[in-house]
Design a protein around this motif. Structure first.
Motif, PDB file in Angstrom:
ATOM      1  N   PRO A  92      -2.285 -39.071  -8.788  1.00  0.00           N
ATOM      2  CA  PRO A  92      -2.179 -39.194  -7.337  1.00  0.00           C
ATOM      3  C   PRO A  92      -1.626 -37.920  -6.712  1.00  0.00           C
ATOM      4  O   PRO A  92      -0.841 -37.196  -7.320  1.00  0.00           O
ATOM      5  CB  PRO A  92      -1.208 -40.365  -7.157  1.00  0.00           C
ATOM      6  N   THR A  93      -2.048 -37.628  -5.503  1.00  0.00           N
ATOM      7  CA  THR A  93      -1.518 -36.501  -4.737  1.00  0.00           C
ATOM      8  C   THR A  93      -1.116 -36.999  -3.357  1.00  0.00           C
ATOM      9  O   THR A  93      -1.560 -38.053  -2.904  1.00  0.00           O
ATOM     10  CB  THR A  93      -2.564 -35.380  -4.565  1.00  0.00           C
ATOM     11  N   LEU A  95      -9.671 -34.290  -0.286  1.00  0.00           N
ATOM     12  CA  LEU A  95      -8.673 -35.186  -0.875  1.00  0.00           C
ATOM     13  C   LEU A  95      -8.236 -36.249   0.134  1.00  0.00           C
ATOM     14  O   LEU A  95      -8.086 -37.424  -0.212  1.00  0.00           O
ATOM     15  CB  LEU A  95      -7.463 -34.386  -1.364  1.00  0.00           C
ATOM     16  N   TRP A  96      -8.034 -35.839   1.375  1.00  0.00           N
ATOM     17  CA  TRP A  96      -7.652 -36.802   2.411  1.00  0.00           C
ATOM     18  C   TRP A  96      -8.748 -37.847   2.579  1.00  0.00           C
ATOM     19  O   TRP A  96      -8.472 -39.050   2.658  1.00  0.00           O
ATOM     20  CB  TRP A  96      -7.420 -36.090   3.749  1.00  0.00           C
ATOM     21  N   TYR A  97      -9.995 -37.381   2.632  1.00  0.00           N
ATOM     22  CA  TYR A  97     -11.101 -38.314   2.823  1.00  0.00           C
ATOM     23  C   TYR A  97     -11.282 -39.214   1.604  1.00  0.00           C
ATOM     24  O   TYR A  97     -11.600 -40.403   1.733  1.00  0.00           O
ATOM     25  CB  TYR A  97     -12.402 -37.555   3.111  1.00  0.00           C
ATOM     26  N   ASN A 108       0.836 -52.766   2.394  1.00  0.00           N
ATOM     27  CA  ASN A 108      -0.002 -52.332   1.272  1.00  0.00           C
ATOM     28  C   ASN A 108      -0.362 -50.851   1.283  1.00  0.00           C
ATOM     29  O   ASN A 108      -1.259 -50.421   0.554  1.00  0.00           O
ATOM     30  CB  ASN A 108      -1.299 -53.152   1.203  1.00  0.00           C
ATOM     31  N   THR A 109       0.310 -50.037   2.109  1.00  0.00           N
ATOM     32  CA  THR A 109       0.053 -48.602   2.052  1.00  0.00           C
ATOM     33  C   THR A 109       0.768 -48.007   0.841  1.00  0.00           C
ATOM     34  O   THR A 109       1.487 -48.704   0.117  1.00  0.00           O
ATOM     35  CB  THR A 109       0.539 -47.890   3.325  1.00  0.00           C
ATOM     36  N   SER A 110       0.607 -46.727   0.635  1.00  0.00           N
ATOM     37  CA  SER A 110       1.232 -46.069  -0.519  1.00  0.00           C
ATOM     38  C   SER A 110       2.747 -45.999  -0.404  1.00  0.00           C
ATOM     39  O   SER A 110       3.439 -45.671  -1.379  1.00  0.00           O
ATOM     40  CB  SER A 110       0.666 -44.660  -0.688  1.00  0.00           C
ATOM     41  N   VAL A 111       3.290 -46.299   0.786  1.00  0.00           N
ATOM     42  CA  VAL A 111       4.743 -46.320   0.969  1.00  0.00           C
ATOM     43  C   VAL A 111       5.222 -47.699   1.406  1.00  0.00           C
ATOM     44  O   VAL A 111       6.353 -47.858   1.851  1.00  0.00           O
ATOM     45  CB  VAL A 111       5.182 -45.265   2.018  1.00  0.00           C
ATOM     46  N   GLU A 168       0.423 -49.552  -7.037  1.00  0.00           N
ATOM     47  CA  GLU A 168      -0.973 -49.978  -6.941  1.00  0.00           C
ATOM     48  C   GLU A 168      -1.878 -48.816  -6.565  1.00  0.00           C
ATOM     49  O   GLU A 168      -2.973 -48.653  -7.119  1.00  0.00           O
ATOM     50  CB  GLU A 168      -1.132 -51.113  -5.929  1.00  0.00           C
ATOM     51  N   PHE A 169      -1.413 -47.996  -5.630  1.00  0.00           N
ATOM     52  CA  PHE A 169      -2.173 -46.816  -5.241  1.00  0.00           C
ATOM     53  C   PHE A 169      -2.378 -45.885  -6.437  1.00  0.00           C
ATOM     54  O   PHE A 169      -3.491 -45.404  -6.685  1.00  0.00           O
ATOM     55  CB  PHE A 169      -1.445 -46.089  -4.111  1.00  0.00           C
TER      56      PHE A 169
END
Length: 371
Positions: free
Chosen positions: A295-296, A44-46, A337-340, A282-283
């Protein structure tokens, strides 16, 4: 038999051209081991990394990856050595504190290499210098946030802190708590008793009595290390509020979900990423579009590493070598633009500046506590 997965991904576009001075290619190395997180979680991380990097990199560089899935405690060292031997200038991934610490020891011998870890929180990661970065919060911030929440929001007075002496992330929390408790508390009084899990991940009958007499339980270990203790509590009809750490909102809680669902008292955790925020829209959309899944937090952490790596790639796309790459990182250590939203790293290296949000387990997931 134990297996080792080796992938070499050529993400470089065919129309990529080097600069006129024939600059050496910049190689990105992604690594992991299943010593702490299982292969399923590491995937999941990858997955998140691939999504973030391919979305934002204008001219992707060559990416090699090494995943050790033998369960070996030192698997991260093997992965890191493989990436270095294959000329990786940037090493990323290694999301647990266990992996990140081992990798840092290897990378630190090669002062030219930069590492960015996905969410690792061990305090020692702030001591390796400016080339070692992690998107995880600092342990000082993590522990002080938990103490503040216990004292000022929940107003609890007496608690039992459980740790796993065989897990570096858990031990680091307890060490930080003991060293800084007076500073964290201020004028408030909090009575904390520390107990340890044994090798079988159980606690003694004596420690169960201590929990019965406490207002709450603070669990510093990972969720998947807590199933036996949760079973002990249930069998002894002990139902106390549980306070955990950010790993519970990131890692796999399937081993303890039924205990959480059956508890009558609340279980609290702390999140660095929440799905229902404006920054994550967006993520979330990309995850549903590309992978057809919800999303996780694991994917979100990986996605952030992908976005950061892509932005660095974009900054040096004309002259892609290690020297220009490090210059671009030092010139601006903030990434959008990251998830946070924006993530920034200190010039001295170590942990990113993060917002930690208290959460409560509700129905099937940890959710932000309503005002």
């Amino acid at each position: 038999m134990p297996r080792t997965l080796i992938f070499v991904l050529l993400l470089t576009q065919t129309n990529f051209s080097y600069s006129a001075i024939n600059t050496p290619e910049l190689v990105i190395g992604y690594g992991s081991s299943d010593a702490v997180l299982p292969q399923k979680s590491q995937e999941l991380w990858y997955r998140g990394f691939r999504l973030g990097y391919e979305k934002f990199a204008k001219k992707p560089h060559r990416v090699i990856e090494k995943h050790i899935i033998t369960g070996e405690k030192l698997g991260a060292i093997e992965a890191a050595n493989f990436l270095i031997q294959n000329n990786a200038s940037l090493i990323i991934g290694f999301p647990t504190s266990h992996e990140a610490l081992l990798t840092s020891q290897v990378v630190n011998k090669k002062t030219s290499i930069v590492s960015i870890y996905a969410g690792a929180g061990h305090a020692k990661l702030g001591s390796f210098g400016s080339n070692i970065l992690t998107t995880g919060e600092s342990m000082d911030l993590s522990v002080s946030t938990v103490v503040d929440f216990i004292v000022h929001t929940l107003k609890f007075k007496k608690g039992v802190v459980i740790s796993n002496p065989h897990a570096v992330f858990s031990v680091n929390q307890v060490e930080n708590l003991k060293q800084n408790l007076k500073d964290y508390l201020g004028k408030s009084k909090l009575d904390l008793t520390h107990v340890e899990m044994d090798k079988k991940q159980t606690i003694s009958s004596t420690d169960l009595v201590k929990i019965k007499n406490a207002d709450f339980i603070w669990m510093t270990q990972y969720a998947d290390e807590s199933s036996i203790i949760m079973s002990q509590l249930e069998q002894n009809k002990i139902d106390k509020p549980i306070i955990t750490n950010s790993s519970w909102s990131t890692g796999d809680i399937e081993f303890i979900r039924r205990f959480l669902v059956n508890k009558k008292t609340p279980t609290y955790s702390f999140a660095l990423w929440l799905p229902h925020t404006r920054a994550s829209l967006e993520f979330n959309s990309l995850i549903k579009q590309i992978y057809n899944q919800s999303p996780t937090s694991e994917i979100a952490y990986g996605y952030d590493i992908g976005v950061i790596t892509a932005e660095l790639s974009n900054r040096v796309r004309k002259y892609p070598n290690l020297k220009t790459f490090k210059a671009a990182l030092n010139f601006n250590r903030c990434f959008n633009n990251t998830s946070v939203g924006k993530i920034c790293f200190p010039i001295t290296g170590g942990h990113a500046s993060r917002k930690i949000t208290p959460t409560i387990f509700s129905r099937n997931e940890f959710k932000e506590i309503p005002d």
